[in-house]
Design a protein around this motif. Structure first.
Motif, PDB file in Angstrom:
ATOM      1  N   UNK A 370     -53.135 -16.814  -5.411  1.00 16.37           N
ATOM      2  CA  UNK A 370     -54.124 -15.746  -5.521  1.00 16.37           C
ATOM      3  C   UNK A 370     -53.753 -14.585  -4.605  1.00 16.37           C
ATOM      4  N   UNK A 371     -52.652 -13.927  -4.874  1.00 15.39           N
ATOM      5  CA  UNK A 371     -52.209 -12.839  -3.996  1.00 15.39           C
ATOM      6  C   UNK A 371     -52.983 -11.550  -4.268  1.00 15.39           C
ATOM      7  N   UNK A 372     -52.887 -10.631  -3.355  1.00 18.28           N
ATOM      8  CA  UNK A 372     -53.487  -9.313  -3.536  1.00 18.28           C
ATOM      9  C   UNK A 372     -52.370  -8.282  -3.691  1.00 18.28           C
ATOM     10  N   UNK A 373     -52.665  -7.272  -4.459  1.00 20.60           N
ATOM     11  CA  UNK A 373     -51.745  -6.132  -4.630  1.00 20.60           C
ATOM     12  C   UNK A 373     -50.354  -6.553  -5.108  1.00 20.60           C
TER      13      UNK A 373
END
Length: 387
Positions: A370-373
């Motif tokens: 669930x990474x961001x950006x």
């Protein structure tokens, strides 16, 4: 004794009561006849709207030989004989031959192609009549050499004129009050032949002043013109879908009833509902797709007449649901990008790493659940927003 529809068939433009856009004061066909000329034409319209009658009037006005053939009885041999006679007249007496082909859409490609050179060199003037869209039923080379004229269903005012002519023709054998005339006008469906045949049936029963109930009893027929394989099929389903799209449940129910009464395949209607649930309602109401699928399942289990209730239930639900086409638009935009850019490379970090070799190449490297950006699209489309 001639059938009523034939006995009352007009022979001149002055007696032709409808299609004013074609034969009125500035109508193109009237203008051509006033100049004593004519060209090949395709008459497109519903049954009983005057296509055959106008073709005969044109021949009468021009004092041309009129040859009428039907694809159900005529073949290439008959066309050849017509062409030979037309040639003799064209080069001998210098007179025109109008070939009227009723239901020209039933001619196969070879038969239509055979007509082409004779239409092109002026030996024949073709008038083809069809109830189907000529863009799909007449070969392109023939269509390009003819003008297409769309006939409208006979207007209510014109139907009333025809009814009065029929009453005069029968010389007091039958009389109709205002209610009976209004009923007949209402069931005419813009079909002059249909209403004249109905009047003839009433006279043959011996009813001198039939009431509306007596007329219904005598006719006992489904007067809903609905062709499951023709334009009416496509026009009605289009009106049905557009009514639901606009949220007009009343109109949608009416067009549904028209299809049911016309014997439309209920699974065809239900399939369109399933498509509509995702295409037009989409994310605005995710239950719509489930409802539409349940309607389809009910149609499969029950069939007519019971499934009409399920179809009505689903129709009202879909019409009244909020609409959101974002999912439909999104897949369309994505497909357009694929058409433009082809097979773009998938970012390495989200590729499937199943072997030592792929891992060494960087497949799945640094992937987080669930990474961001993080960009998941191909590099060329990294800023594209579909939703």
């Amino acid at each position: 004794m001639k059938p009523l529809a034939e006995a009352l068939r007009p022979n001149t433009l002055a007696d032709f009561v409808d299609q004013k856009h074609l034969v009125g004061e500035n109508g193109p066909i009237r203008k051509a006849l006033e100049n004593n000329t004519i060209y090949s034409m395709i008459f497109w319209g519903t049954p009983g709207c005057g296509k055959t009658t106008l073709a005969r009037i044109i021949a009468n006005e021009l004092k041309a030989q009129f040859v009428e053939i039907s694809p159900t009885t005529a073949g290439v041999k008959d066309i050849k004989q017509t062409v030979e006679k037309a040639n003799a007249l064209f080069f001998g007496e210098k007179s025109k031959t109008i070939l009227f082909v009723d239901e020209i859409h039933r001619f196969n490609k070879a038969q239509q192609d055979y007509l082409l050179p004779h239409v092109e060199n002026g030996t024949l003037t073709l008038i083809g009549a069809t109830t189907e869209n000529p863009a799909f039923s007449v070969v392109s080379p023939l269509l390009s050499r003819a003008r297409v004229y769309k006939f409208n269903p006979i207007s209510e005012d014109s139907i009333k004129i025809l009814i009065q002519k029929a009453l005069d023709h029968f010389e007091n054998k039958i009389s109709l009050d205002a209610a009976a005339i209004d009923f007949l006008v209402g069931i005419a469906n813009g079909d002059a032949r249909n209403i004249l045949n109905a009047l003839e049936s009433l006279v043959l029963t011996g009813l001198s002043s039939p009431t509306v109930d007596e007329i219904k009893h005598v006719l006992q027929q489904n007067l809903n013109r609905y062709d499951k394989k023709g334009d009416e099929h496509y026009d009605t389903i289009s009106a049905y879908i557009k009514s639901m799209r606009a949220g007009d449940a009343n109109a949608a129910i009416y067009y549904l009833a028209k299809m049911i009464d016309g014997g439309e395949d209920p699974k065809f209607i239900a399939r369109r509902m399933v498509i509509f649930a995702s295409e037009d309602i989409g994310l605005a109401n995710n239950n719509a797709l489930m409802i539409a699928n349940e309607v389809f399942r009910s149609v499969e289990i029950l069939g007519y007449p019971e499934c009409r209730i399920n179809l009505a239930h689903g129709t009202v639900y879909l019409a009244k649901s909020p609409k959101n086409r974002s999912a439909y638009d999104a897949i369309g935009s994505a497909l357009k990008d694929i058409e433009i850019y082809g097979n773009l490379s998938i970012p390495l970090n989200i590729r499937n790493s199943t072997s030592k070799i792929t891992r060494e190449l960087g497949y799945g490297k640094d992937y987080e659940m669930y990474p961001e950006d993080v960009n998941y699209l191909p590099e060329k489309l990294k800023d594209r927003k579909y939703i």
